[in-house]
Design an enzyme around this catalytic site. Sequence first.
Site, mmCIF file in Angstrom:
data_model
loop_
_atom_site.group_PDB
_atom_site.id
_atom_site.type_symbol
_atom_site.label_atom_id
_atom_site.label_comp_id
_atom_site.label_asym_id
_atom_site.label_seq_id
_atom_site.Cartn_x
_atom_site.Cartn_y
_atom_site.Cartn_z
ATOM 1 N N GLY A 13 64.208 80.551 22.471
ATOM 2 C CA GLY A 13 65.286 81.046 21.603
ATOM 3 C C GLY A 13 66.635 80.477 22.031
ATOM 4 O O GLY A 13 66.920 80.404 23.218
ATOM 5 N N ARG A 74 59.882 76.278 19.894
ATOM 6 C CA ARG A 74 58.751 76.620 20.754
ATOM 7 C C ARG A 74 57.687 75.561 20.488
ATOM 8 O O ARG A 74 57.557 75.083 19.364
ATOM 9 C CB ARG A 74 58.284 78.033 20.437
ATOM 10 N N ASP A 105 61.775 82.038 30.817
ATOM 11 C CA ASP A 105 60.619 81.942 31.719
ATOM 12 C C ASP A 105 59.548 80.980 31.227
ATOM 13 O O ASP A 105 58.977 80.218 32.005
ATOM 14 C CB ASP A 105 59.977 83.325 31.877
ATOM 15 N N THR A 127 69.238 82.542 27.796
ATOM 16 C CA THR A 127 68.642 83.506 26.856
ATOM 17 C C THR A 127 69.576 84.702 26.729
ATOM 18 O O THR A 127 70.189 85.120 27.713
ATOM 19 C CB THR A 127 67.244 83.990 27.308
ATOM 20 N N ASP A 129 68.679 87.632 26.418
ATOM 21 C CA ASP A 129 68.000 88.854 26.867
ATOM 22 C C ASP A 129 68.337 89.287 28.294
ATOM 23 O O ASP A 129 68.063 90.417 28.678
ATOM 24 C CB ASP A 129 66.473 88.668 26.780
ATOM 25 N N ASP A 131 66.751 88.596 30.848
ATOM 26 C CA ASP A 131 65.479 89.106 31.380
ATOM 27 C C ASP A 131 64.838 88.160 32.397
ATOM 28 O O ASP A 131 63.626 88.190 32.589
ATOM 29 C CB ASP A 131 64.506 89.368 30.212
ATOM 30 N N ARG A 173 63.843 91.182 23.677
ATOM 31 C CA ARG A 173 62.439 90.835 23.943
ATOM 32 C C ARG A 173 61.755 92.023 24.610
ATOM 33 O O ARG A 173 61.665 93.070 24.000
ATOM 34 C CB ARG A 173 62.331 89.559 24.775
HETATM 35 P P1 ADP Z 1 61.404 81.119 26.749
HETATM 36 O O1 ADP Z 1 61.576 79.834 27.456
HETATM 37 O O2 ADP Z 1 62.646 81.601 26.080
HETATM 38 O O3 ADP Z 1 60.720 82.175 27.589
HETATM 39 P P2 ADP Z 1 58.924 80.676 25.316
HETATM 40 O O4 ADP Z 1 58.121 81.623 26.132
HETATM 41 O O5 ADP Z 1 58.715 80.674 23.837
HETATM 42 O O6 ADP Z 1 60.478 80.856 25.487
HETATM 43 O O7 ADP Z 1 58.634 79.207 25.887
HETATM 44 C C1 ADP Z 1 59.282 78.084 25.352
HETATM 45 C C2 ADP Z 1 58.360 76.906 25.445
HETATM 46 O O8 ADP Z 1 58.044 76.650 26.823
HETATM 47 C C3 ADP Z 1 57.009 77.083 24.788
HETATM 48 O O9 ADP Z 1 57.045 76.839 23.401
HETATM 49 C C4 ADP Z 1 56.176 76.037 25.495
HETATM 50 O O10 ADP Z 1 56.446 74.745 25.010
HETATM 51 C C5 ADP Z 1 56.718 76.143 26.919
HETATM 52 N N1 ADP Z 1 55.869 77.068 27.697
HETATM 53 C C6 ADP Z 1 55.815 78.405 27.563
HETATM 54 N N2 ADP Z 1 54.881 78.937 28.404
HETATM 55 C C7 ADP Z 1 54.341 77.896 29.055
HETATM 56 C C8 ADP Z 1 53.309 77.785 30.049
HETATM 57 N N3 ADP Z 1 52.663 78.841 30.522
HETATM 58 N N4 ADP Z 1 53.020 76.549 30.508
HETATM 59 C C9 ADP Z 1 53.683 75.465 30.041
HETATM 60 N N5 ADP Z 1 54.635 75.510 29.104
HETATM 61 C C10 ADP Z 1 54.982 76.699 28.609
HETATM 62 O O1 F6P Z 2 64.570 85.606 23.594
HETATM 63 C C1 F6P Z 2 65.581 85.701 22.640
HETATM 64 C C2 F6P Z 2 65.121 86.487 21.438
HETATM 65 O O2 F6P Z 2 66.175 86.553 20.509
HETATM 66 C C3 F6P Z 2 64.599 87.892 21.757
HETATM 67 O O3 F6P Z 2 65.647 88.814 21.935
HETATM 68 C C4 F6P Z 2 63.748 88.167 20.558
HETATM 69 O O4 F6P Z 2 62.699 89.041 20.884
HETATM 70 C C5 F6P Z 2 63.185 86.801 20.206
HETATM 71 O O5 F6P Z 2 64.010 85.842 20.835
HETATM 72 C C6 F6P Z 2 63.135 86.527 18.724
HETATM 73 O O6 F6P Z 2 62.494 85.329 18.540
HETATM 74 P P1 F6P Z 2 62.467 84.533 17.151
HETATM 75 O O7 F6P Z 2 63.748 83.765 17.048
HETATM 76 O O8 F6P Z 2 61.289 83.658 17.266
HETATM 77 O O9 F6P Z 2 62.364 85.555 16.048
#
Ligand code: ADP
Ligand code: F6P
Length: 321
Positions: A13, A74, A105, A127, A129, A131, A173
């Site tokens: 995000g 993503r 994360d 982010t 959040d 978090d 989140r």
């Molecule tokens: P955030 O980075 O905000 O936590 P996501 O969890 O959606 O957001 O992760 C963003 C991108 O990071 C994912 O679309 C993917 O490309 C990569 N990613 C997420 N989890 C993993 C993982 N366990 N191993 C490798 N790449 C990951």
């Molecule tokens: O991580 C940022 C965030 O805006 C969260 O607060 C929320 O749960 C999520 O992303 C929403 O994701 P999307 O943009 O895919 O609806």
Amino acid sequence: MKIKKIGVLTSGGDAPGMNATIRATVKSAIAKGMDTVGIYRGYNGLIKGDIRPLGMRDTTNIVQRGGTMLYSARCPEFKTEDGLKKAKQMCDKHNIDGLVVIGGDGSFRGAADLSAIGVPCIGLPGTIDNDISCTDYTIGYDTALNTAVGMVDKLCDTTTSHDRCSVVEVMGRHAGYIALNAGISCGASYIILPEHKFEKEDLFNRIRKATELGKNHFIIMVAEGIGNVTELAEEIEDVTGIESRATILGHVQRGGSPTVRDRVVGTRMGYYAIKLLSEGIGNRVVGLNRDVIVDYDIQEALNMTKKFPEDLYNIADELSY
Ligand code: ADP
Ligand code: F6P
């Protein structure tokens, strides 16, 4: 190993302040004699080769802008062995020998995977959040909070004028940081968040007691994911007799010009990421602890837990009548 060319990407995000972070990363890298490229739409851009040079003037006038000039996405494919392999091949093709990943994360997990196969990565926490365990602060959080508070202030005007109860859902989140701090800042009567077990009876009793004490308008702050706020507003109206409405603030919380805090923290972190890469250091996540920039091994950072500010929750609770 001397790093000559770095890439920067934003993933997950978007968050206000990501642009300030990109600007600091690019300018710091150029100042250290490195070539810089932008990778578009997160790990998708790395797999597809959507990679373009970023020069000194390419980051002009972005420090004050919300969103991310590199776009964000993503990318499920990146989690697969094949996706990771393609990303590494693309780094080799473009001679990218260091990467700055701005995200959460999930993005850091990807950065750890890439670091393990020879592309040193630095993760920067971006982010709304807040978090991420290894840091007190994530880029975007302050702007999102201020946006949420500004909107709830407006909502409070009409809620008060009509002697109503407003149930407001904010983002976060799986975390309640926005709900807690926005709740305190708006004088919420009750805050519902994932870190605390929620009993409906307790909420109804609180509203009844506050009504006896002369209160006739209520803001109930709810972190997303707790339940259906429209149904909750209907239940509050049925049980307490107070006319109630639900408002979901939604994605507006992710936009807008970043606050000074987000610009400054993003800038400090972007600068620090390049300092690490210039010393040949990768596989680290950068954080802010007591206003000092720190860094951790990515896996270590992912294994950390963050203590929820119970004291703040208790203050909010005491002041809620
Ligand atoms: P955030 O980075 O905000 O936590 P996501 O969890 O959606 O957001 O992760 C963003 C991108 O990071 C994912 O679309 C993917 O490309 C990569 N990613 C997420 N989890 C993993 C993982 N366990 N191993 C490798 N790449 C990951
Ligand atoms: O991580 C940022 C965030 O805006 C969260 O607060 C929320 O749960 C999520 O992303 C929403 O994701 P999307 O943009 O895919 O609806």
